[in-house]
Design a protein around this motif. Sequence first.
Motif, PDB file in Angstrom:
ATOM      1  N   ILE A 140      47.726 -47.453  33.119  1.00 10.99           N
ATOM      2  CA  ILE A 140      47.936 -47.556  31.670  1.00 10.99           C
ATOM      3  C   ILE A 140      46.724 -46.999  30.928  1.00 10.99           C
ATOM      4  O   ILE A 140      46.868 -46.230  29.973  1.00 10.99           O
ATOM      5  CB  ILE A 140      48.227 -49.017  31.265  1.00 10.99           C
ATOM      6  CG1 ILE A 140      49.523 -49.488  31.925  1.00 10.99           C
ATOM      7  CG2 ILE A 140      48.310 -49.148  29.744  1.00 10.99           C
ATOM      8  CD1 ILE A 140      49.770 -50.975  31.812  1.00 10.99           C
ATOM      9  N   ILE A 141      45.551 -47.360  31.385  1.00 12.22           N
ATOM     10  CA  ILE A 141      44.322 -46.859  30.762  1.00 12.22           C
ATOM     11  C   ILE A 141      44.281 -45.333  30.850  1.00 12.22           C
ATOM     12  O   ILE A 141      43.959 -44.653  29.872  1.00 12.22           O
ATOM     13  CB  ILE A 141      43.084 -47.501  31.419  1.00 12.22           C
ATOM     14  CG1 ILE A 141      43.039 -48.989  31.082  1.00 12.22           C
ATOM     15  CG2 ILE A 141      41.806 -46.795  30.982  1.00 12.22           C
ATOM     16  CD1 ILE A 141      42.068 -49.784  31.936  1.00 12.22           C
ATOM     17  N   GLU A 142      44.625 -44.779  31.996  1.00 15.63           N
ATOM     18  CA  GLU A 142      44.635 -43.321  32.158  1.00 15.63           C
ATOM     19  C   GLU A 142      45.627 -42.661  31.199  1.00 15.63           C
ATOM     20  O   GLU A 142      45.333 -41.615  30.617  1.00 15.63           O
ATOM     21  CB  GLU A 142      44.965 -42.936  33.601  1.00 15.63           C
ATOM     22  CG  GLU A 142      43.852 -43.224  34.575  1.00 15.63           C
ATOM     23  CD  GLU A 142      42.587 -42.422  34.284  1.00 15.63           C
ATOM     24  OE1 GLU A 142      42.695 -41.254  33.871  1.00 15.63           O
ATOM     25  OE2 GLU A 142      41.492 -42.981  34.454  1.00 15.63           O
ATOM     26  N   ARG A 143      46.794 -43.259  31.016  1.00 12.16           N
ATOM     27  CA  ARG A 143      47.792 -42.699  30.093  1.00 12.16           C
ATOM     28  C   ARG A 143      47.294 -42.732  28.648  1.00 12.16           C
ATOM     29  O   ARG A 143      47.536 -41.799  27.888  1.00 12.16           O
ATOM     30  CB  ARG A 143      49.112 -43.438  30.221  1.00 12.16           C
ATOM     31  CG  ARG A 143      49.796 -43.144  31.537  1.00 12.16           C
ATOM     32  CD  ARG A 143      51.124 -43.821  31.653  1.00 12.16           C
ATOM     33  NE  ARG A 143      51.642 -43.652  33.000  1.00 12.16           N
ATOM     34  CZ  ARG A 143      52.865 -43.979  33.373  1.00 12.16           C
ATOM     35  NH1 ARG A 143      53.715 -44.494  32.501  1.00 12.16           N
ATOM     36  NH2 ARG A 143      53.251 -43.787  34.615  1.00 12.16           N
ATOM     37  N   VAL A 144      46.591 -43.799  28.290  1.00 11.03           N
ATOM     38  CA  VAL A 144      46.028 -43.878  26.941  1.00 11.03           C
ATOM     39  C   VAL A 144      44.976 -42.796  26.745  1.00 11.03           C
ATOM     40  O   VAL A 144      44.947 -42.105  25.722  1.00 11.03           O
ATOM     41  CB  VAL A 144      45.434 -45.286  26.663  1.00 11.03           C
ATOM     42  CG1 VAL A 144      44.651 -45.298  25.358  1.00 11.03           C
ATOM     43  CG2 VAL A 144      46.541 -46.329  26.637  1.00 11.03           C
ATOM     44  N   ILE A 145      44.125 -42.594  27.740  1.00 13.82           N
ATOM     45  CA  ILE A 145      43.090 -41.563  27.658  1.00 13.82           C
ATOM     46  C   ILE A 145      43.720 -40.179  27.508  1.00 13.82           C
ATOM     47  O   ILE A 145      43.317 -39.392  26.648  1.00 13.82           O
ATOM     48  CB  ILE A 145      42.161 -41.634  28.888  1.00 13.82           C
ATOM     49  CG1 ILE A 145      41.312 -42.902  28.839  1.00 13.82           C
ATOM     50  CG2 ILE A 145      41.280 -40.389  28.974  1.00 13.82           C
ATOM     51  CD1 ILE A 145      40.578 -43.213  30.125  1.00 13.82           C
ATOM     52  N   VAL A 146      44.716 -39.874  28.318  1.00 13.98           N
ATOM     53  CA  VAL A 146      45.392 -38.575  28.236  1.00 13.98           C
ATOM     54  C   VAL A 146      46.016 -38.391  26.866  1.00 13.98           C
ATOM     55  O   VAL A 146      45.901 -37.321  26.251  1.00 13.98           O
ATOM     56  CB  VAL A 146      46.449 -38.446  29.359  1.00 13.98           C
ATOM     57  CG1 VAL A 146      47.357 -37.246  29.126  1.00 13.98           C
ATOM     58  CG2 VAL A 146      45.769 -38.357  30.713  1.00 13.98           C
ATOM     59  N   PHE A 147      46.672 -39.420  26.350  1.00 19.47           N
ATOM     60  CA  PHE A 147      47.312 -39.343  25.027  1.00 19.47           C
ATOM     61  C   PHE A 147      46.275 -39.086  23.938  1.00 19.47           C
ATOM     62  O   PHE A 147      46.439 -38.196  23.106  1.00 19.47           O
ATOM     63  CB  PHE A 147      48.085 -40.629  24.739  1.00 19.47           C
ATOM     64  CG  PHE A 147      48.619 -40.696  23.341  1.00 19.47           C
ATOM     65  CD1 PHE A 147      49.680 -39.910  22.951  1.00 19.47           C
ATOM     66  CD2 PHE A 147      48.044 -41.545  22.409  1.00 19.47           C
ATOM     67  CE1 PHE A 147      50.168 -39.958  21.647  1.00 19.47           C
ATOM     68  CE2 PHE A 147      48.517 -41.612  21.113  1.00 19.47           C
ATOM     69  CZ  PHE A 147      49.591 -40.814  20.735  1.00 19.47           C
ATOM     70  N   ARG A 153      43.246 -37.818  24.191  1.00 21.48           N
ATOM     71  CA  ARG A 153      42.665 -36.475  24.331  1.00 21.48           C
ATOM     72  C   ARG A 153      43.601 -35.424  23.754  1.00 21.48           C
ATOM     73  O   ARG A 153      43.157 -34.468  23.105  1.00 21.48           O
ATOM     74  CB  ARG A 153      42.373 -36.166  25.795  1.00 21.48           C
ATOM     75  CG  ARG A 153      41.123 -36.810  26.291  1.00 21.48           C
ATOM     76  CD  ARG A 153      40.798 -36.381  27.699  1.00 21.48           C
ATOM     77  NE  ARG A 153      39.603 -37.060  28.169  1.00 21.48           N
ATOM     78  CZ  ARG A 153      39.344 -37.356  29.438  1.00 21.48           C
ATOM     79  NH1 ARG A 153      40.198 -37.015  30.392  1.00 21.48           N
ATOM     80  NH2 ARG A 153      38.248 -37.975  29.757  1.00 21.48           N
ATOM     81  N   ALA A 154      44.887 -35.577  23.994  1.00 18.81           N
ATOM     82  CA  ALA A 154      45.877 -34.623  23.478  1.00 18.81           C
ATOM     83  C   ALA A 154      45.875 -34.633  21.943  1.00 18.81           C
ATOM     84  O   ALA A 154      45.965 -33.578  21.307  1.00 18.81           O
ATOM     85  CB  ALA A 154      47.270 -34.957  24.004  1.00 18.81           C
ATOM     86  N   ILE A 155      45.744 -35.815  21.361  1.00 23.07           N
ATOM     87  CA  ILE A 155      45.701 -35.930  19.898  1.00 23.07           C
ATOM     88  C   ILE A 155      44.450 -35.261  19.350  1.00 23.07           C
ATOM     89  O   ILE A 155      44.499 -34.535  18.363  1.00 23.07           O
ATOM     90  CB  ILE A 155      45.744 -37.414  19.457  1.00 23.07           C
ATOM     91  CG1 ILE A 155      47.065 -38.059  19.857  1.00 23.07           C
ATOM     92  CG2 ILE A 155      45.505 -37.568  17.981  1.00 23.07           C
ATOM     93  CD1 ILE A 155      48.290 -37.452  19.225  1.00 23.07           C
ATOM     94  N   GLN A 156      43.326 -35.476  19.986  1.00 22.24           N
ATOM     95  CA  GLN A 156      42.057 -34.920  19.517  1.00 22.24           C
ATOM     96  C   GLN A 156      42.019 -33.401  19.636  1.00 22.24           C
ATOM     97  O   GLN A 156      41.319 -32.740  18.872  1.00 22.24           O
ATOM     98  CB  GLN A 156      40.878 -35.516  20.286  1.00 22.24           C
ATOM     99  CG  GLN A 156      40.626 -36.957  19.937  1.00 22.24           C
ATOM    100  CD  GLN A 156      39.488 -37.555  20.750  1.00 22.24           C
ATOM    101  OE1 GLN A 156      39.007 -36.950  21.700  1.00 22.24           O
ATOM    102  NE2 GLN A 156      39.071 -38.747  20.368  1.00 22.24           N
ATOM    103  N   GLN A 157      42.756 -32.829  20.564  1.00 21.83           N
ATOM    104  CA  GLN A 157      42.725 -31.395  20.773  1.00 21.83           C
ATOM    105  C   GLN A 157      43.646 -30.623  19.830  1.00 21.83           C
ATOM    106  O   GLN A 157      43.576 -29.407  19.768  1.00 21.83           O
ATOM    107  CB  GLN A 157      43.085 -31.060  22.224  1.00 21.83           C
ATOM    108  CG  GLN A 157      42.023 -31.513  23.198  1.00 21.83           C
ATOM    109  CD  GLN A 157      42.413 -31.275  24.639  1.00 21.83           C
ATOM    110  OE1 GLN A 157      43.531 -30.867  24.945  1.00 21.83           O
ATOM    111  NE2 GLN A 157      41.485 -31.536  25.540  1.00 21.83           N
ATOM    112  N   GLN A 158      44.500 -31.339  19.103  1.00 26.91           N
ATOM    113  CA  GLN A 158      45.392 -30.657  18.166  1.00 26.91           C
ATOM    114  C   GLN A 158      44.576 -30.132  16.985  1.00 26.91           C
ATOM    115  O   GLN A 158      43.668 -30.814  16.503  1.00 26.91           O
ATOM    116  CB  GLN A 158      46.472 -31.600  17.664  1.00 26.91           C
ATOM    117  CG  GLN A 158      47.466 -31.993  18.729  1.00 26.91           C
ATOM    118  CD  GLN A 158      48.556 -32.908  18.188  1.00 26.91           C
ATOM    119  OE1 GLN A 158      48.537 -33.312  17.043  1.00 26.91           O
ATOM    120  NE2 GLN A 158      49.508 -33.229  19.033  1.00 26.91           N
TER     121      GLN A 158
END
Length: 66
Positions: A47-54, A56-61
């Motif tokens: 769950i923590i890994e999924r939050v991190i990936v999410f 990061r994706a938001i920050q890269q937009q």
Amino acid sequence: MISLTRINRHPIVINSDLIEHIESTPDTVVSLTNGEKFLVLEAPREIIERVIVFRRAIQQQPAVTA
């Protein structure tokens, strides 16, 4: 938003910003700031890994300007 799997194998999508804490008792319990609790199949680390990936994706937009 992250996708998880309830203990009954039904998918659920939750707002990761609302996660207050995650317990492993031995089932994984995700507690939200609004008091809701969900039993899920994923381990806390997943769950923590999924939050991190999410996040990061938001920050890269790229920023949207008006």
